[in-house]
Design an enzyme around this catalytic site. Sequence first.
Site, PDB file in Angstrom:
ATOM      1  N   TYR A   1      16.011  28.532   0.456  1.00  0.00           N
ATOM      2  CA  TYR A   1      15.897  29.851  -0.175  1.00  0.00           C
ATOM      3  C   TYR A   1      17.071  30.042  -1.129  1.00  0.00           C
ATOM      4  O   TYR A   1      18.164  29.507  -0.911  1.00  0.00           O
ATOM      5  CB  TYR A   1      15.863  30.952   0.891  1.00  0.00           C
ATOM      6  CG  TYR A   1      14.601  30.921   1.720  1.00  0.00           C
ATOM      7  CD1 TYR A   1      13.421  31.484   1.248  1.00  0.00           C
ATOM      8  CD2 TYR A   1      14.587  30.299   2.965  1.00  0.00           C
ATOM      9  CE1 TYR A   1      12.258  31.444   2.005  1.00  0.00           C
ATOM     10  CE2 TYR A   1      13.424  30.253   3.726  1.00  0.00           C
ATOM     11  CZ  TYR A   1      12.263  30.832   3.237  1.00  0.00           C
ATOM     12  OH  TYR A   1      11.109  30.780   3.978  1.00  0.00           O
TER      13      TYR A   1
ATOM     14  N   GLN B   1       6.688  33.938   0.989  1.00  0.00           N
ATOM     15  CA  GLN B   1       5.331  33.776   1.485  1.00  0.00           C
ATOM     16  C   GLN B   1       4.361  34.225   0.393  1.00  0.00           C
ATOM     17  O   GLN B   1       4.772  34.343  -0.758  1.00  0.00           O
ATOM     18  CB  GLN B   1       5.158  34.559   2.773  1.00  0.00           C
ATOM     19  CG  GLN B   1       6.036  33.981   3.895  1.00  0.00           C
ATOM     20  CD  GLN B   1       5.742  34.607   5.247  1.00  0.00           C
ATOM     21  OE1 GLN B   1       4.702  35.164   5.515  1.00  0.00           O
ATOM     22  NE2 GLN B   1       6.730  34.513   6.111  1.00  0.00           N
TER      23      GLN B   1
ATOM     24  N   ASN C   1       9.134  30.985  12.019  1.00  0.00           N
ATOM     25  CA  ASN C   1       9.771  31.266  13.302  1.00  0.00           C
ATOM     26  C   ASN C   1       8.789  31.828  14.327  1.00  0.00           C
ATOM     27  O   ASN C   1       8.933  31.596  15.523  1.00  0.00           O
ATOM     28  CB  ASN C   1      10.928  32.251  13.097  1.00  0.00           C
ATOM     29  CG  ASN C   1      12.066  31.666  12.282  1.00  0.00           C
ATOM     30  OD1 ASN C   1      12.067  30.486  11.949  1.00  0.00           O
ATOM     31  ND2 ASN C   1      13.030  32.496  11.938  1.00  0.00           N
TER      32      ASN C   1
ATOM     33  N   GLU D   1       8.630  25.633   2.868  1.00  0.00           N
ATOM     34  CA  GLU D   1       9.170  26.984   2.699  1.00  0.00           C
ATOM     35  C   GLU D   1      10.171  26.960   1.559  1.00  0.00           C
ATOM     36  O   GLU D   1      11.153  26.208   1.605  1.00  0.00           O
ATOM     37  CB  GLU D   1       9.858  27.508   3.965  1.00  0.00           C
ATOM     38  CG  GLU D   1       8.919  27.954   5.074  1.00  0.00           C
ATOM     39  CD  GLU D   1       9.648  28.658   6.209  1.00  0.00           C
ATOM     40  OE1 GLU D   1      10.629  29.394   5.923  1.00  0.00           O
ATOM     41  OE2 GLU D   1       9.241  28.455   7.367  1.00  0.00           O
TER      42      GLU D   1
ATOM     43  N   ASN E   1       8.507  24.218  13.844  1.00  0.00           N
ATOM     44  CA  ASN E   1       9.150  24.867  12.710  1.00  0.00           C
ATOM     45  C   ASN E   1      10.657  24.958  12.932  1.00  0.00           C
ATOM     46  O   ASN E   1      11.105  25.420  13.982  1.00  0.00           O
ATOM     47  CB  ASN E   1       8.596  26.286  12.523  1.00  0.00           C
ATOM     48  CG  ASN E   1       9.343  27.046  11.437  1.00  0.00           C
ATOM     49  OD1 ASN E   1       9.150  26.801  10.255  1.00  0.00           O
ATOM     50  ND2 ASN E   1      10.224  27.965  11.838  1.00  0.00           N
ATOM     51  N   GLU E   2      11.421  24.481  11.956  1.00  0.00           N
ATOM     52  CA  GLU E   2      12.887  24.636  11.931  1.00  0.00           C
ATOM     53  C   GLU E   2      13.528  24.387  13.300  1.00  0.00           C
ATOM     54  O   GLU E   2      14.370  25.164  13.763  1.00  0.00           O
ATOM     55  CB  GLU E   2      13.272  26.025  11.407  1.00  0.00           C
ATOM     56  CG  GLU E   2      12.940  26.206   9.940  1.00  0.00           C
ATOM     57  CD  GLU E   2      13.441  27.524   9.352  1.00  0.00           C
ATOM     58  OE1 GLU E   2      13.929  28.379  10.125  1.00  0.00           O
ATOM     59  OE2 GLU E   2      13.337  27.706   8.131  1.00  0.00           O
TER      60      GLU E   2
ATOM     61  N   GLU F   1       2.843  33.948   7.338  1.00  0.00           N
ATOM     62  CA  GLU F   1       3.340  34.014   8.709  1.00  0.00           C
ATOM     63  C   GLU F   1       3.025  35.384   9.291  1.00  0.00           C
ATOM     64  O   GLU F   1       2.959  36.377   8.567  1.00  0.00           O
ATOM     65  CB  GLU F   1       4.855  33.777   8.727  1.00  0.00           C
ATOM     66  CG  GLU F   1       5.478  33.793  10.117  1.00  0.00           C
ATOM     67  CD  GLU F   1       6.934  33.372  10.109  1.00  0.00           C
ATOM     68  OE1 GLU F   1       7.557  33.392  11.189  1.00  0.00           O
ATOM     69  OE2 GLU F   1       7.451  33.018   9.029  1.00  0.00           O
TER      70      GLU F   1
END
Length: 510
Positions: free
Chosen positions: A243, A351, A71, A291, A171-172, A26
């Site tokens: 995460y 990442q 993001n 992710e 995304n999200e 990203e």
Amino acid sequence: MNSNVTLHRDFVISEIDDRLYGAFLEHMGRAIYQGIYQPDHADADENGFRRDVLELVKELAPPIVRYPGGNFVSAYNWEDGIGPQEERPVRLDLAWHSRESNQVGIHEFADWCELAGIDMMLAINLGSRGIDAARNYLEYVNHPGGSAWSNLRIKNGRQQPWNVRMWCLGNEMDGPWQVGHKSADEYGHLANETGKALKAYDSDLELVACGSSNPDMASYPEWEAAVLDHCYETVDYISLHMYFTNHADNLGEYLALNERLDRYIGSIAGVIDYIKAKKRSRKDVHICFDEWNVWYHSVEQDKQVLQGRDWPFAPPILEDLYNVEDALLIGCVINTFIRRSDRVRIACIAQLVNVIAPIMTSDDGEAWRQTIFYPLYFASRFGRGKALQLAVDSPTYPAGELGDVACLDVAAVHDEPQGVISLFMVNRHQHDSLDLDVALEGFSDCRILDHQTLDHSDMKATNTEAQPTHIRPSAGAGLAIAGTTSADKLQGRLPPLSYHMVRVQACADG
């Protein structure tokens, strides 16, 4: 303590999609700039790419990389990253409170992927933008020529299209922190209409709709049900993110967090099946876990940048320094993906470089491998083939809200053309060794090709620029093949808090 495992050649979970070992990059922190791209570095090539980073990426061999966000993508204009670099605008990135130079765009990233032997998975801005920007981007990237956007790509120096097959629809979008956050119905409708437009150009594209940002979201799992109700027949994957943290500094509970991941996957698999049944569909939608990683070491220090008043360029944020216990958990997480490979077809560690990453760099020094590099490397290199169904009888230990969890976490992959079984094992008990007995049913003439282990007396030990190989795998010991009347067996002892990769040459019976 005894741990007994039985595998059989014919008991297969799924053929693993190689993209299970993908990655993510990203535009944030030092992931792109001072990560893969640093023209003023001593080891940069003629295009500004760091050779030392590229070599480590090739070592990991991710088949696919998701780009450019995250993001970041929810307020990104892809057109800012094309044309002469000196003419590209500098923008303020609202997601990570920094300045974006746009010196790396689709052309540069595609060139880097070609050098690394990686396929691109491109993310589309469905936060501040919509269908027109998405279809124009696709035309620029994939159309051979003879149209406005494809001709502009050719003018900008790329004659042949890149023919990108995978596209993420935002995304999200369930997250209030996201630029352009939407309700499930709003997003599901937009994802469907955007997907229809993209597939009107090429019906064979693979499209990923946004699922939950994490299983703690108030909208989970209703979000997936509502979104898929809109776009089930248009998309091919639903994305999930997760995460892992050890804020409580409870090692036993931390190393059991992949059990929570397993339940997350199982729940969303059930939602997918429900919508499939509701629609009387014959189509399968799979999970793209695009992710995932450990992320908590750097959270407090990042607040200074993310809540500051200035807008720095490529600030050092989310630069977790990973220790041995993180590497053990990563091994367990990857094992979960292997065991769930019938539902999770794609996964991207977030990442790849500097930002919560297996690879770290110094701005004026070298690149090095973090502890988490190694279980990902072993799985990417040796975890391709058929995931085998295992019967596991292991002692357990209490892990708080997760209940009792097995001391042994194990996955196995059969590379049939090579005649090799790869086992990935973690003894997550803090004090006791495990006496291992693995029955290799359906195989004969077995012998150990390789045994690598990762452990250390200090669970908090890390690799650093000054000590880049402080934590690294070593040749394992204490395992052997024993022939019995019923089946060959892999037997031996696994020390506490240790990771093991074992490759066994095995002839399939019959």
